[in-house]
Design an enzyme around this catalytic site. Structure first.
Site, PDB file in Angstrom:
ATOM      1  N   HIS A 200       3.886  -4.370   9.303  1.00 18.18           N
ATOM      2  CA  HIS A 200       3.745  -4.263  10.753  1.00 18.18           C
ATOM      3  C   HIS A 200       2.445  -4.867  11.282  1.00 18.18           C
ATOM      4  CE1 HIS A 200       6.916  -1.529   9.696  1.00 18.18           C
ATOM      5  NE2 HIS A 200       6.076  -0.684   9.127  1.00 18.18           N
TER       6      HIS A 200
ATOM      7  N   ARG B 214       4.410  11.023  -2.145  1.00 16.64           N
ATOM      8  CA  ARG B 214       4.203  10.709  -0.727  1.00 16.64           C
ATOM      9  C   ARG B 214       5.454  11.048   0.108  1.00 16.64           C
ATOM     10  NH1 ARG B 214       4.689   4.456   1.346  1.00 16.64           N
ATOM     11  NH2 ARG B 214       3.817   5.025   3.344  1.00 16.64           N
TER      12      ARG B 214
ATOM     13  N   ALA C 279       2.876  -0.675   4.974  1.00 14.54           N
ATOM     14  CA  ALA C 279       2.377  -0.751   6.355  1.00 14.54           C
ATOM     15  C   ALA C 279       1.949  -2.159   6.754  1.00 14.54           C
ATOM     16  CB  ALA C 279       1.218   0.224   6.524  1.00 14.54           C
TER      17      ALA C 279
ATOM     18  N   PRO D  68       0.793  -1.225   0.000  1.00 16.43           N
ATOM     19  CA  PRO D  68       0.000   0.000   0.000  1.00 16.43           C
ATOM     20  C   PRO D  68       0.831   1.284   0.000  1.00 16.43           C
ATOM     21  CG  PRO D  68      -0.177  -1.158   2.105  1.00 16.43           C
ATOM     22  CD  PRO D  68       0.479  -2.096   1.147  1.00 16.43           C
ATOM     23  N   ASN D  69       0.365   2.214  -0.807  1.00 16.56           N
ATOM     24  CA  ASN D  69       0.897   3.584  -0.904  1.00 16.56           C
ATOM     25  C   ASN D  69       2.244   3.688  -1.613  1.00 16.56           C
ATOM     26  OD1 ASN D  69      -1.313   4.836   0.529  1.00 16.56           O
ATOM     27  ND2 ASN D  69      -0.504   3.808   2.351  1.00 16.56           N
TER      28      ASN D  69
ATOM     29  N   HIS E 150      12.698  -2.062   2.730  1.00 15.68           N
ATOM     30  CA  HIS E 150      12.067  -0.817   3.188  1.00 15.68           C
ATOM     31  C   HIS E 150      12.942   0.341   2.742  1.00 15.68           C
ATOM     32  CE1 HIS E 150       9.168  -3.033   5.425  1.00 15.68           C
ATOM     33  NE2 HIS E 150      10.160  -3.767   5.898  1.00 15.68           N
ATOM     34  N   ILE E 151      12.303   1.304   2.116  1.00 21.36           N
ATOM     35  CA  ILE E 151      13.030   2.469   1.608  1.00 21.36           C
ATOM     36  C   ILE E 151      13.582   3.289   2.780  1.00 21.36           C
ATOM     37  CG2 ILE E 151      12.721   4.643   0.326  1.00 21.36           C
ATOM     38  CD1 ILE E 151      10.490   3.082  -1.282  1.00 21.36           C
ATOM     39  N   SER E 152      12.760   3.454   3.798  1.00 16.62           N
ATOM     40  CA  SER E 152      13.174   4.246   4.960  1.00 16.62           C
ATOM     41  C   SER E 152      13.817   3.342   6.015  1.00 16.62           C
ATOM     42  CB  SER E 152      11.958   4.962   5.560  1.00 16.62           C
ATOM     43  OG  SER E 152      11.043   4.004   6.082  1.00 16.62           O
TER      44      SER E 152
ATOM     45  N   GLU F 282      12.939  -8.794   1.960  1.00 18.99           N
ATOM     46  CA  GLU F 282      12.100  -7.686   2.453  1.00 18.99           C
ATOM     47  C   GLU F 282      12.850  -6.365   2.266  1.00 18.99           C
ATOM     48  OE1 GLU F 282      12.090  -7.759   6.708  1.00 18.99           O
ATOM     49  OE2 GLU F 282      10.455  -6.308   6.909  1.00 18.99           O
TER      50      GLU F 282
ATOM     51  N   ARG G 176      12.296   4.730  13.299  1.00 17.82           N
ATOM     52  CA  ARG G 176      11.022   5.454  13.231  1.00 17.82           C
ATOM     53  C   ARG G 176      10.103   5.071  14.414  1.00 17.82           C
ATOM     54  NH1 ARG G 176       8.790   5.336   7.302  1.00 17.82           N
ATOM     55  NH2 ARG G 176       7.436   6.928   8.215  1.00 17.82           N
TER      56      ARG G 176
ATOM     57  N   TYR H 200      10.675   9.101   1.707  1.00 18.59           N
ATOM     58  CA  TYR H 200      10.702   8.074   0.656  1.00 18.59           C
ATOM     59  C   TYR H 200      11.345   8.548  -0.648  1.00 18.59           C
ATOM     60  CZ  TYR H 200       7.467   5.942   3.961  1.00 18.59           C
ATOM     61  OH  TYR H 200       6.915   5.420   5.103  1.00 18.59           O
TER      62      TYR H 200
ATOM     63  N   ARG I 237       6.378   0.745  13.993  1.00 20.45           N
ATOM     64  CA  ARG I 237       7.084   0.210  12.815  1.00 20.45           C
ATOM     65  C   ARG I 237       8.202  -0.766  13.200  1.00 20.45           C
ATOM     66  NH1 ARG I 237       5.072   3.646   8.656  1.00 20.45           N
ATOM     67  NH2 ARG I 237       4.622   5.668   9.568  1.00 20.45           N
TER      68      ARG I 237
ATOM     69  N   ASP J  62       2.317 -15.775   6.351  1.00 22.21           N
ATOM     70  CA  ASP J  62       1.890 -17.148   6.043  1.00 22.21           C
ATOM     71  C   ASP J  62       1.973 -17.442   4.551  1.00 22.21           C
ATOM     72  OD1 ASP J  62       1.437 -17.684   8.687  1.00 22.21           O
ATOM     73  OD2 ASP J  62      -0.740 -17.531   8.590  1.00 22.21           O
TER      74      ASP J  62
HETATM   75  C1  DQA Z   1       8.002   1.336   4.212  1.00 20.44           C
HETATM   76  C2  DQA Z   1       7.978   1.551   5.726  1.00 20.44           C
HETATM   77  C3  DQA Z   1       6.606   1.265   6.300  1.00 20.44           C
HETATM   78  O1  DQA Z   1       6.609   1.480   7.699  1.00 20.44           O
HETATM   79  C4  DQA Z   1       5.593   2.189   5.669  1.00 20.44           C
HETATM   80  O2  DQA Z   1       4.301   1.901   6.164  1.00 20.44           O
HETATM   81  C5  DQA Z   1       5.625   2.154   4.193  1.00 20.44           C
HETATM   82  C6  DQA Z   1       6.917   2.123   3.524  1.00 20.44           C
HETATM   83  C7  DQA Z   1       9.356   1.731   3.592  1.00 20.44           C
HETATM   84  O3  DQA Z   1       9.553   1.398   2.425  1.00 20.44           O
HETATM   85  O4  DQA Z   1      10.160   2.398   4.225  1.00 20.44           O
HETATM   86  O5  DQA Z   1       4.602   2.217   3.533  1.00 20.44           O
HETATM   87  O6  DQA Z   1       7.813  -0.045   3.958  1.00 20.44           O
END
Ligand code: DQA
Length: 149
Positions: free
Chosen positions: A80, A17, A77, A9-10, A100-102, A98, A107, A22, A111, A87
């Site tokens: 988390h 955003r 998101a 998502p997002n 994560h950009i941030s 996995e 944070r 990001y 998270r 699963d």
């Molecule tokens: C994220 C970190 C998540 O906590 C956040 O909800 C995102 C982006 C990241 O790429 O840093 O949507 O996965």
């Protein structure tokens, strides 16, 4: 080798955003960057983005029937909150990384949990969108070792 890149998502809102967290690169620019990287390495790459948890589970399951070699996932998101994604990755048994950009570990408290991490062989955080390329490189080496070993 066939790799599936999944964004939750997002992440389709990259560039718009919260650019301070990001970056300013758009989602389309990210896909172009990953495609160019994979082309160099002769990796066939497919992309999927959804804002819906069940759709992400469906796509992970589909990867099994398509014979995908590896998955790179930024679950957004749902990292988390989602036991269903954990699963799904366990169910298909496909090597998964996995991203994560941030730098999530620096944070908010909410998270600090990643459910999916337990099913992943690699995690990268805080390297911006280069993290996707690092995850691809890791999986490529892992598969190479497996095939040679
Ligand atoms: C994220 C970190 C998540 O906590 C956040 O909800 C995102 C982006 C990241 O790429 O840093 O949507 O996965």
């Amino acid at each position: 080798m066939k790799f599936l890149i999944i964004n939750g998502p997002n992440l389709n809102m990259l560039g718009i955003r919260e650019p301070d967290k990001y970056g300013k690169e758009s989602y389309e620019a990210l896909l172009d960057k990953i495609s160019a990287h994979c082309e160099n390495d002769s990796i066939e790459v497919e992309f999927y983005q959804s804002n819906h948890e069940g759709a992400l589970v469906d796509r992970i399951q589909q990867a099994y029937f398509e014979g995908m070699d590896a998955i790179v996932i930024n679950p957004g998101a749902y990292t988390h909150t989602s036991i269903a994604l954990l699963d799904a990755v366990k169910a298909v048994g496909i090597p998964t990384a996995e991203v994560h950009i941030s730098k999530v570990e620096e944070r908010e408290d909410f998270r600090q949990v990643s459910y999916i991490r337990a099913a992943c062989c690699f995690t990268v955080t805080g390297h911006g969108t280069d993290g996707y390329l690092e995850a691809i490189d890791f999986l490529k080496e892992k598969l190479k070792d497996k095939n040679e070993g």
